[in-house]
Design an enzyme around this catalytic site. Structure first.
Site, PDB file in Angstrom:
ATOM      1  N   ASP A   1      -9.128   3.833   0.511  1.00  0.00           N
ATOM      2  CA  ASP A   1      -8.914   2.427   0.844  1.00  0.00           C
ATOM      3  C   ASP A   1      -9.245   1.483  -0.309  1.00  0.00           C
ATOM      4  OD1 ASP A   1      -7.964   2.941   3.354  1.00  0.00           O
ATOM      5  OD2 ASP A   1      -9.891   2.696   4.357  1.00  0.00           O
TER       6      ASP A   1
ATOM      7  N   LYS B   1      -0.651   7.263   4.344  1.00  0.00           N
ATOM      8  CA  LYS B   1      -1.356   6.105   4.886  1.00  0.00           C
ATOM      9  C   LYS B   1      -0.372   5.225   5.668  1.00  0.00           C
ATOM     10  CE  LYS B   1      -5.502   7.007   3.494  1.00  0.00           C
ATOM     11  NZ  LYS B   1      -6.589   7.190   4.495  1.00  0.00           N
TER      12      LYS B   1
ATOM     13  N   ARG C   1      -3.710  -2.814   3.392  1.00  0.00           N
ATOM     14  CA  ARG C   1      -4.321  -2.726   2.060  1.00  0.00           C
ATOM     15  C   ARG C   1      -3.360  -3.207   0.963  1.00  0.00           C
ATOM     16  NH1 ARG C   1      -9.204  -2.862   4.046  1.00  0.00           N
ATOM     17  NH2 ARG C   1      -9.689  -1.059   5.340  1.00  0.00           N
TER      18      ARG C   1
END
Length: 400
Positions: free
Chosen positions: A292, A319, A364
């Site tokens: 992350d 992800k 993100r």
């Protein structure tokens, strides 16, 4: 949702939000203790995250017979959870984990503690992410072997389920990534009075545990905080509060990286961190155990004095997006000098232009682009900005 983010500098006092990851784990632990310990009637979770994934976990608890009271007290969200043992669960029960991979992998094991027929669903997008998951069968022998080369979240599901089964268990772990998240789970379980034994690549778990505590407090989130540490390094005037430097969250390693490359951080009283604009060296970093961090580290590298290399990128493929390829695409379009070489990004210091960019529904990616806007000549027009609700719904209040 579209956001236009310019390069204007402002002072930021950032109060780190609660951890999504810990909030979900805390809900599952509370459910297990309430179901198995007749002496505990209610379970309180302090500083619970209001993000989308955490609320998904809370809704699943409701579907499984748990009743909760949600209050805000002194800016801390508190959940009080009770178990209605007389509730009738209609068979089959269908629980929807929506976009939360952690919820899906955790509840796929955890729901075996309920006698009802329960089907665990995921969104179409999440189903594509988890297509390589190997199905875990909860067995009466209590002996498991699990490959964790893609994710540790299936192991997390076992760790939160097996202490409450009627038999003892052992788990043989192969190719573990993100070990810090397993340490985090074990530590949180211990705080609730649930014990495991972890030695080398074997976890031993006694069965018939009930837990002996009815309170957990959720730490602030190092993943979200990391983006504001990077913002402080490139612009200055960022003060960060509420984070635990002793945390077992893997992303806390960013403090060590900053120290190594010369980013200026001063710690004041009351656990405040002041991050100053810094002229720092390029770096090498392996993100295998802390994926992350990748968005912030790419921005950090683009602003460094010398070249940087980030390895371990295969962890990013499954992800919310193919985070490896999307980061390469969006930052190259903004003028970033970034190359993908095998499992690594090689990044040169770059002057970014700005322009249009899409989050690809990845929180993100959106956060990284927002921070990168401060390095751009022109504003970034970001589409899909609402995806930050997955982990940090108040993100834009700090940035804009």
């Amino acid at each position: 949702m579209k956001k236009i983010i310019d390069n204007k500098h402002k002072k930021i006092f950032f109060n780190a939000p609660p951890s999504k990851s810990i909030s979900i784990r805390a809900i599952v632990i509370a459910m297990a203790v309430l179901k198995h310990n007749a002496n505990i009637n209610s379970f309180k979770i302090n500083n619970f995250s209001k993000c989308k994934d955490s609320l998904t976990a809370l809704n699943i608890a409701k579907q499984l017979g748990f009743v909760f009271d949600y209050k805000e007290y002194e800016n801390l969200n508190t959940i009080s959870l009770v178990y209605d043992s007389h509730s009738v669960l209609n068979n089959p029960i269908v629980i929807d984990c929506e976009e939360s991979a952690l919820c899906y992998r955790l509840f796929s094991s955890f729901t075996k503690l309920f006698s009802s027929d329960i089907k665990v669903l995921a969104s179409n997008h999440l189903e594509k992410r988890i297509v390589k998951d190997k199905k875990i069968i909860i067995n009466v022998e209590g002996s498991y072997e699990i490959d964790c080369s893609l994710t540790s979240q299936q192991l997390t599901g076992l760790i939160h389920t097996l202490p409450f089964m009627k038999y003892d268990s052992t788990i043989k772990i192969n190719n573990l990534v993100s070990k810090g998240y397993i340490d985090l789970s074990i530590d949180l379980l211990k705080k609730a009075g649930i014990n495991t034994s972890y030695s080398s690549d074997i976890i031993s778990i006694a069965g018939n545990q009930t837990g002996n505590n009815n309170f957990l407090s959720v730490e602030s989130d190092w993943s979200s905080a990391s983006y504001f540490f990077v913002l402080g390094a490139i612009t200055g005037d960022v003060i960060i509060s509420g984070i635990n430097v002793e945390s077992k969250q893997p992303d806390a390693i960013i403090l060590k990286l900053f120290k190594d490359i010369g980013v200026k951080i001063s710690k004041t009283e009351r656990e405040l961190f002041a991050v100053s604009k810094s002229y720092y060296e390029g770096f090498e970093f392996d993100i295998t155990d802390c994926p992350d961090l990748i968005g912030g580290l790419v921005v950090l590298a683009l602003n460094a004095k010398t070249a940087s290399k980030i390895t371990g990128l295969n962890r990013l493929i499954y992800k919310e997006s193919n985070r490896r390829d999307i980061l390469l695409k969006v930052f190259s379009m903004l003028g970033g000098k970034i190359k993908l070489v095998k499992d690594s990004f090689e990044i040169q210091p770059s002057k970014l232009t700005g322009g249009f960019a899409d989050s690809h529904n990845d929180h993100r990616i959106a956060m990284a682009l927002a921070i990168a806007s401060k390095l751009c000549k022109n504003p970034i027009t970001l589409t899909g900005a609402e995806c930050v609700n997955k982990s940090f719904p108040d993100f834009w209040e700090y940035i804009l």
